[in-house]
Design a protein around this motif. Structure first.
Motif: not given
Lengths: 475, 344
Positions: B156-158, B161-167
């Protein structure tokens, strides 16, 4: 002598101490945390790990489920001096756990205390009127688990204690090992003048007996008196050599002066007054929160007798604490425990999918004590935790099935071992369920705990335990 | 249970060299990869959460009506366009080309907009599914059921813009957490940045809406102002949480917000507003106009918080009351100072 002097002289030292405590509690948040547990349940490791994680608060985010830490409201923590008692050997214990060949700290022989000041930012603007930053003083004592079982003795006298002990000694599994001692005990004429040498000899033998009960294959828990069990001297103090009388003694004629019965009754009183009561009044009567650590795996490994004995010991211990709602008034004058966490330690010794079962099993084990506490409207919760994680989760393919298992190092030899340790039952096992091969929970050596750079993976649920026990203070 | 035939597994020692390592540091997914029998055991447990109300399926006459209306309209539009083209080409080739290119540009842009808003709608629906799943998981202390959820959340968050921190936070999930703990952990750690931004956005807009309404001289104008502010805020919140802010998604979200506010119960609303009004205790010093401003501001804040809840794929466990109270306090001070400086 001025007026102040007169006034102070009117207040006895005991009252002064009490008044000071009242004043402290009014203006600051003090929390006396009771870390309770039978010997070998992991109190020392729990305290060491907890203190280590708290001291590293400002650098590492190793307690993600502690709400205040997650909201980044915890500024830091530092140890402060606790006058009067021996300081908790934190550095030594940490050194043992973080050495290149880490080992568990040795079991506690003496009482020690550690006090932490934790600085936090208040959560809401209304509370910030009191000041943006608050401090919580967390007070933890460490002591040998054996001492705990002495506490219930304060509520008994020598004869009723003897009666209880006799019942235990005459039942399996104790009776087999104690047969000879019981015979010698019964031979004593309790109304005749005391033969001190004989009594002391029996006392020493009783100590050996207790010590053998503590070790496998018995691994029993309900062992009184605790100070005798721990004494190592070849000829300990006479008052310590206390043992129950196992014969029927009629008390109608009264206790003759100088008889064996009179001597043992005196020893019992002296034991309670000298060793047990100070421990109780100075430490145990003023706790606010309690965590009860239990090693469920040991009982599952050892079988039914060990399990029953531990259940009995736990319920006996819990009867010597005061539970109840901690109203403001009570908090000031006679604090009571208002929140209790039952924790099954060594959760890392089972696979993660068994944690729920471990919770459940603990719930069943402490069911009666918990019911009593709930009646006093005390909050209780059961949780499986590991203060220091010593295994890695892994999986293996066996008979075409994927099996979750654990990887770690054997405690005794240090050799690497991978193990599927069996499943925790979710019902209390019946007599026929205690199967020889069902459980094989081995003891693992700890994985080295880093000095800094702690991560959530170095513990299991330590943060949730802390949240449950102290979370409301950081609001 | 006889001792020869038992329903538990015998403890076994394994060769340490032969096993696969599933430590957390090597990525989360293998660690919670579930043995087949485990997965079944989880599915067997009955649902404990409150079941979602079934979406009312429209009946066939309604569907037929929609379909025939669409068919009719597109036929009419198509016919008109064809006639327009025919007529313009008949007049002059240049005019015909111009009209044709206009039509092409129009259709292209329309399709692009449609795609965008469809994407937004899909994301909103996906978010809702994820949230339902998370709520279901958060009532369980079973183990391993969250692995699938984590994969979906990561997917879902791929594109965010801030996918790195979320993933990265998703990968931090400890292998020993049970399903409820996974959700609790993610809920308080995965979206911290977004939550902070969204809260700032709500604060900004509700203060602005409150002040505008307090200062505007026409009562009917107030409504428009508040509505306009609310719509802008919704769009911002959507883009903060990575939902494409197309028009239809925005309308859908607005509908959901109103739905949730309406169905959260009037009592809840009254309690919220009442406690915030009483809690501040400063309202008595405000003029009626400023109180209107305060009301509009609080309403905007409430809309914003609800939108925030709806845009998050994880349940929201911040005490809503404290947020409202803080905002109310700020609004009151701002309105009071505003009134004083303007001389009233």
């Amino acid at each position: 002598m001025g007026l102040t002097g007169h006034l102070t002289s009117l207040i006895s030292d005991a009252h002064k101490d009490r008044l000071q405590r009242v004043a402290e509690r009014t203006f600051e948040q003090h929390l006396n945390l009771a870390v309770t547990g039978l010997s070998g349940s992991g109190k020392t490791v729990f305290i060491t790990a907890l203190v280590h994680h708290l001291l590293q608060l400002d650098q590492d985010n190793s307690l993600p489920l502690l709400e205040a830490a997650a909201e980044k409201r915890l500024l830091g923590c530092r140890p402060i001096d606790a006058p009067g008692t021996r300081p908790f050997p934190f550095k030594g214990n940490l050194a043992a756990l973080s050495a290149s060949e880490p080992h568990w700290p040795r079991s506690t022989r003496d009482l020690s205390q550690i006090r932490l000041a934790i600085r936090y930012r208040r959560s809401t603007s209304i509370k910030r009127l009191l000041g943006e930053w608050g401090t919580v003083y967390l007070n933890i004592i460490d002591y040998p688990g054996e001492w705990l079982l002495d506490l219930p003795m304060l509520q008994q006298d020598f004869l009723s204690w003897s009666q209880q002990q006799t019942n235990l000694l005459q039942a399996s599994p104790r009776v087999e090992a104690a047969a000879q001692w019981l015979k010698a005990n019964r031979a004593i004429d309790w109304h005749a003048p005391a033969n001190l040498a004989q009594l002391n000899q029996l006392g020493l033998e009783f100590r050996d007996l207790l010590q053998s009960f503590r070790e496998p294959p018995h691994a029993l828990s309900m062992l009184q008196p605790g100070h005798l069990l721990l004494s190592e001297a070849s000829s300990p103090e006479q008052d310590l050599l206390l043992f129950p009388l196992t014969a029927e003694v009629s008390n109608e004629t009264g206790t003759p002066e100088g008889s064996a019965l009179a001597e043992m009754t005196r020893r019992y009183r002296s034991y309670c007054e000298r060793w047990v009561r100070p421990f109780y009044t100075e430490h145990f009567s003023r706790f606010d929160r309690q965590i009860i650590l239990t090693d469920c795996l040991k009982t599952l490994n050892q079988g039914e007798a060990c399990f029953d004995d531990m259940q009995l010991a736990l319920n006996t211990i819990l009867s010597s604490f005061h539970y109840g709602k901690n109203s403001l008034f009570r908090r000031l004058f006679s604090p009571r425990i208002d929140r209790v966490l039952f924790a099954a330690t060594k959760a890392d010794h089972v696979t993660a999918n068994q944690h729920a079962n471990l919770d459940r099993f603990l719930e069943l084990m402490v069911h009666d004590a918990r019911k009593e506490m709930r009646f006093e409207s005390v909050q209780t919760r059961c949780m499986a935790l590991a203060s220091v994680r010593s295994t890695q989760a892994a999986q293996a393919r066996k008979d075409g099935q994927l099996l979750s298992c654990l990887k770690g190092y054997r405690k005794e030899t240090g050799e690497p071992v991978a193990l599927f340790p069996g499943e925790i039952p979710t019902e209390l096992p019946r007599a026929e369920d205690w199967h020889q091969d069902r459980f094989r929970f081995i003891d693992f050596a700890p994985r080295a705990l880093p000095r800094s750079g702690l991560k959530p993976e170095h513990h299991i649920r330590l943060d949730q335990a802390l949240e449950y026990l102290t979370g409301d203070l950081f609001r | 249970m006889s001792s020869s035939k038992h329903d538990w597994h015998r403890p076994t020692f394994l060769d340490p060299a032969s096993i696969e390592n599933t430590d957390t540091r090597q990525g989360f997914i293998p660690a919670t990869d579930i043995p087949p029998d485990e997965a079944e055991a989880v599915d067997e447990t009955p649902e404990t959460g409150i079941p979602e109300p079934k979406k009312q399926k429209s009946t066939w006459p309604a569907r037929a009506l929609t379909a025939s209306l669409i068919a009719l309209l597109s036929l009419a539009v198509g016919a008109e366009l064809y006639r327009l083209l025919d007529w313009s080409f008949g007049l002059h080739t240049l005019l015909g080309t111009a009209v044709a290119s206009l039509i092409i540009v129009c259709t292209g842009c329309g399709l692009w907009q449609l795609r965008r808003s469809l994407k937004g709608l899909r994301q909103l629906r996906h978010t809702r599914d994820l949230r339902t799943e998370a709520q279901r998981l958060s009532t369980r202390n079973s183990h391993g059921g969250a692995a699938h959820f984590l994969n979906r959340l990561e997917a879902h968050y791929r594109d965010h813009p801030q996918q790195d921190s979320i993933i990265q936070q998703i990968h931090q999930v400890d292998s020993s957490y049970n399903d409820a703990e996974v959700i609790r952990f993610l809920s308080s750690h995965a979206l911290t940045k977004q939550d902070k931004l969204a809260r700032a956005c709500i604060r900004k807009h509700s203060l602005a809406a409150g002040t505008l309404v307090a200062l505007s001289p026409w009562a009917s104008f107030d409504m428009l102002l508040a509505g306009w502010r609310n719509l802008r805020m919704l769009r911002e919140i959507m883009s903060i949480y990575g939902v494409a802010p197309g028009a239809s998604a925005q309308i859908r979200l607005l509908k959901q917000v109103f739905h949730s506010i309406a169905f959260a119960g009037i009592s809840d609303l009254a309690l919220d507003a009442g406690s915030t009004f009483l809690g501040t205790g400063l309202t008595s010093g405000l003029s009626s106009r400023a109180s209107q401003g305060l009301g509009a501001g609080l309403f905007t804040a409430r809309t914003g918080l609800t939108a925030m809840e709806l845009c998050r794929p994880l349940p929201f466990n911040v005490r809503r009351n404290s947020v409202m109270k803080r905002l109310a306090g700020e609004l009151v001070t701002q309105l009071a100072t505003g009134a004083r400086t303007s001389g009233r």
